[in-house]
Design a protein around this motif. Structure first.
Motif: not given
Length: 334
Positions: A7-18, A109-114, A119-123, A126-128
């Motif tokens: 599934i495509p990355l959401t804006a929130a997931e892009m933001s957290g990873l970037w 990381s807590c913000g990213g998890l929220t 699953p790969d981004v959540v994982a 969690k690592r962070i």
């Protein structure tokens, strides 16, 4: 069963990873320098572990970005640090900076998890989080061992359960004020500590900055940090509680260029922007009016400082853009 990582990355997931990618490239640059300069053999393994962790994070994110055809951010590279430059900070500062890094890692990381779904981004977040907790444990344990850990103030254990009965609990300007509560003490302590470390950082950066606008920006940051240290410390000392204080000068006398002005500006503005969040949290947890309004008065001042930093980076062509939504109006005009 469907592969949910497709599934495509959401804006929130892009933001957290970037944001994490940019931060980890700074961690690699700074800890490469720290590792070259550290003398305390008890601190060295923690720097090595932090450096290895950041490099692993970057590899994981690069693989994920490539899978998504997501442009890998430039971030910061070996061109942004001179590991052979003279020593700028003490070993104690290295350790305190690592401790603060752990706090930022746990918070982000807590913000990213929220807000993460895949699953790969959540994982990954969690690592962070786990790595941040481990870094906090490592730095705390060593600071306690070396006698340099600054503990929060202590107060007596309550004798019983009480409920607030009068509006007097909220007052703070006129007449007798109630004593500050444990939540208010905690945030005053944390914000004093953060500003103490921040002041040491921008002092060192001001000494080594090459661009005059950048140098003046850091000097202004040093003054603001000292102002906030005084404000938060005074609230504590008026309650006969100890305030965190610096154990001595953490900055040495070198003026040689170590980190690029671009790296230092991004690092400082990111730390200060995070501070706005800490003040907002403190505001929500501080019902005494004089405390709450003090935090309210500081937030616009800090936000303006971040904006001025962004303007310097834009002027110099240093500000890498995070992912953005489509500008539909511009698209229509084309």
């Amino acid at each position: 069963m469907d592969d949910k990582t497709n599934i495509p990355l959401t804006a929130a997931e892009m933001s957290g990873l970037w944001t994490q990618y940019m931060g980890d490239t700074i961690v690699v640059c700074m800890n490469s320098y720290f590792l070259e300069k550290v003398e305390d053999e008890e601190i060295r393994p923690i720097i090595e572990w932090t450096l290895d962790t950041a490099k692993e994070n970057i590899s994981i994110m690069q693989e994920l970005f490539q899978k998504e055809n997501f442009p890998i951010p430039i971030g910061f590279t070996e061109q942004d640090v001179n590991t052979k430059a003279p020593r700028l900070f003490t070993d104690t500062f290295f350790l305190k900076h690592l401790s603060q890094l752990a706090v930022f890692a746990m918070t982000s990381s807590c913000g990213g998890l929220t807000v993460s779904t895949r699953p790969d981004v959540v994982a990954f977040h969690k690592r962070i989080l786990n790595k941040g907790v481990e870094l906090q444990d490592r730095t705390r344990d060593l600071m306690l061992k070396q006698g340099i850990y600054v503990k929060p103030p202590s107060i007596p254990i309550p004798k019983g359960i009480d409920f607030v009965e009068k509006q007097h609990y909220l007052t703070g300007f006129f007449g007798k004020k109630r004593s500050i509560n444990s939540q208010e003490i905690t945030h005053l302590y944390l914000n004093t500590l953060i500003n103490t470390i921040g002041k040491e950082l921008v002092t060192g950066f001001a000494q080594t900055a090459q661009n005059e606008d950048v140098k003046q920006y850091f000097l202004r940051g040093k003054e603001l940090a000292q102002k906030y240290i005084d404000i938060f410390s005074n609230f504590l000392t008026k309650e006969d509680l100890p305030a965190p204080v610096s154990s001595g000068s953490a900055v040495l006398n070198t003026t040689a260029s170590i980190f690029s002005d671009k790296l230092m500006m991004f690092h400082v503005t990111a730390m200060v922007a995070a501070g706005i969040g800490y003040y907002g949290t403190a505001l929500a947890a501080s019902p005494r009016r004089d405390l709450g309004l003090k935090y309210i008065s500081l937030i616009p001042e800090v936000a303006l400082y971040v904006e001025d930093g962004a303007n310097i980076m834009i002027k110099q062509g240093w500000m890498e853009e995070p992912p953005q939504a489509v500008d539909r109006d511009k698209l229509i005009q084309q």
